[in-house]
Motif scaffolding. Sequence first.
Motif, short mmCIF file in Angstrom:
data_model
loop_
_atom_site.label_atom_id
_atom_site.label_comp_id
_atom_site.label_asym_id
_atom_site.label_seq_id
_atom_site.Cartn_x
_atom_site.Cartn_y
_atom_site.Cartn_z
N VAL A 179 -5.74 1.49 -2.04
CA VAL A 179 -4.98 0.32 -2.47
C VAL A 179 -3.50 0.52 -2.18
O VAL A 179 -2.82 -0.37 -1.66
CB VAL A 179 -5.20 0.06 -3.98
CG1 VAL A 179 -4.21 -0.96 -4.51
CG2 VAL A 179 -6.63 -0.42 -4.23
N GLU A 180 -2.99 1.71 -2.50
CA GLU A 180 -1.56 1.97 -2.33
C GLU A 180 -1.16 1.86 -0.86
O GLU A 180 -0.12 1.26 -0.55
CB GLU A 180 -1.21 3.36 -2.87
CG GLU A 180 -1.40 3.54 -4.36
CD GLU A 180 -2.85 3.77 -4.77
OE1 GLU A 180 -3.12 3.75 -5.98
OE2 GLU A 180 -3.72 3.95 -3.89
N TYR A 181 -1.96 2.41 0.02
CA TYR A 181 -1.58 2.36 1.43
C TYR A 181 -1.77 0.96 2.00
O TYR A 181 -0.96 0.51 2.83
CB TYR A 181 -2.35 3.39 2.26
CG TYR A 181 -1.61 3.72 3.53
CD1 TYR A 181 -0.41 4.42 3.47
CD2 TYR A 181 -2.06 3.29 4.77
CE1 TYR A 181 0.33 4.70 4.62
CE2 TYR A 181 -1.33 3.57 5.92
CZ TYR A 181 -0.14 4.26 5.84
OH TYR A 181 0.60 4.51 6.97
N ALA A 182 -2.81 0.27 1.56
CA ALA A 182 -2.99 -1.12 2.01
C ALA A 182 -1.77 -1.96 1.67
O ALA A 182 -1.29 -2.75 2.50
CB ALA A 182 -4.25 -1.71 1.37
N GLU A 183 -1.25 -1.80 0.47
CA GLU A 183 -0.07 -2.57 0.08
C GLU A 183 1.15 -2.20 0.92
O GLU A 183 1.95 -3.08 1.28
CB GLU A 183 0.21 -2.35 -1.41
CG GLU A 183 -0.85 -2.95 -2.31
CD GLU A 183 -0.56 -2.73 -3.78
OE1 GLU A 183 -1.03 -3.54 -4.59
OE2 GLU A 183 0.12 -1.74 -4.12
N LEU A 184 1.28 -0.93 1.26
CA LEU A 184 2.42 -0.51 2.06
C LEU A 184 2.39 -1.06 3.49
O LEU A 184 3.42 -1.12 4.15
CB LEU A 184 2.49 1.03 2.11
CG LEU A 184 2.91 1.72 0.82
CD1 LEU A 184 2.77 3.24 0.96
CD2 LEU A 184 4.33 1.35 0.43
N ALA A 233 -12.82 -4.85 5.56
CA ALA A 233 -12.03 -6.04 5.25
C ALA A 233 -11.72 -6.10 3.76
O ALA A 233 -10.60 -6.42 3.36
CB ALA A 233 -12.76 -7.30 5.70
N GLY A 234 -12.72 -5.76 2.95
CA GLY A 234 -12.49 -5.72 1.51
C GLY A 234 -11.38 -4.76 1.14
O GLY A 234 -10.59 -5.03 0.22
N ALA A 235 -11.28 -3.64 1.84
CA ALA A 235 -10.22 -2.67 1.55
C ALA A 235 -8.85 -3.21 1.91
O ALA A 235 -7.83 -2.70 1.43
CB ALA A 235 -10.50 -1.37 2.29
N MET A 236 -8.81 -4.24 2.77
CA MET A 236 -7.54 -4.87 3.14
C MET A 236 -7.13 -5.96 2.15
O MET A 236 -6.05 -6.54 2.29
CB MET A 236 -7.64 -5.48 4.54
CG MET A 236 -7.73 -4.47 5.68
SD MET A 236 -6.16 -3.60 5.88
CE MET A 236 -6.55 -2.54 7.30
N ALA A 237 -7.94 -6.23 1.16
CA ALA A 237 -7.63 -7.29 0.21
C ALA A 237 -6.30 -7.06 -0.53
O ALA A 237 -5.54 -8.02 -0.72
CB ALA A 237 -8.78 -7.47 -0.79
N PRO A 238 -5.97 -5.84 -0.97
CA PRO A 238 -4.66 -5.66 -1.60
C PRO A 238 -3.51 -5.99 -0.66
O PRO A 238 -2.49 -6.55 -1.09
CB PRO A 238 -4.66 -4.17 -1.98
CG PRO A 238 -6.10 -3.82 -2.12
CD PRO A 238 -6.80 -4.61 -1.06
N LEU A 239 -3.65 -5.67 0.62
CA LEU A 239 -2.64 -6.05 1.62
C LEU A 239 -2.51 -7.57 1.68
O LEU A 239 -1.40 -8.12 1.63
CB LEU A 239 -3.03 -5.48 2.98
CG LEU A 239 -2.12 -5.71 4.19
CD1 LEU A 239 -2.49 -4.72 5.30
CD2 LEU A 239 -2.18 -7.11 4.76
#
Length: 257
Positions: free
Chosen positions: A239-244, A45-51
């Motif tokens: 981070v880059e892929y989460a944002e995409l 879930a933390g890795a989804m924070a940038p999304l």
Amino acid sequence: MAREGDLDIFSRCQQDLASGDLKTCHLGQSKNPKRTVALLGDSHAGAMAPLMDRLGKRLGWDVIASTKSSCPATSARRVLNSETNDQRQLACESFNAEVDRQILDDPAISDVFVTSFTSAYDWDNIPGSALANPGPDGFQMTWKRWTDAGKRVHVLRDVPITGDRAIPNCVELAGSHPETCARARSAALPDDLAATAARAMGNPNVSVLDLTPQFCDATTCFGQIGNVIVYRDTSHISVEYAELLTPFVATQLAGLP
């Protein structure tokens, strides 16, 4: 609470393994938001924070992120065979109790987004509890409390697993053949207990957001897509892929009642 404007959200906003204290960050748009939502779960879930930060800015949402390493948001006890004592279990349960209070006590929170690395854990009852099947029942009990309080719950299906390969290293070594860092879909997509439990509830206020098509085709799940490395290590998306992924989540949300 900290206000995070940089991209180092994962390390700055996530509680560590040892502590049971609540730790939160405001992402997205915290000033005069159109909606207040929460992001909960373990390090996936933390890795989804940038999304969620980008989604919040796009939709005008204040996103309250409360994530903790190795701590899915559930009313059950998650079990890791690698742990030699119950200190981390107790810290997780204390953290989850604080998270639960935060969600129930804040009438401004309308939606709760959850995800976790469910295939990494075994499940048991917290002492004093008697869930018939602690894995799915623990999630469902938690979500029912939230929906009974008027919240909507959105379960992000967990990301494909890589087979413990550090994807950035794999891609670097692969050179012009990043397809060697891919994995068969059948191996990369074990059952996500939380997504399965959500679908089984039949609750119109509990939805599943499945981003698998953004990671996999019909046979294969990829470590690099286009020029973007999908994972920052062995299991957390970059981070880059989460944002995409932001527009794909926005599209699925727009299709909900």
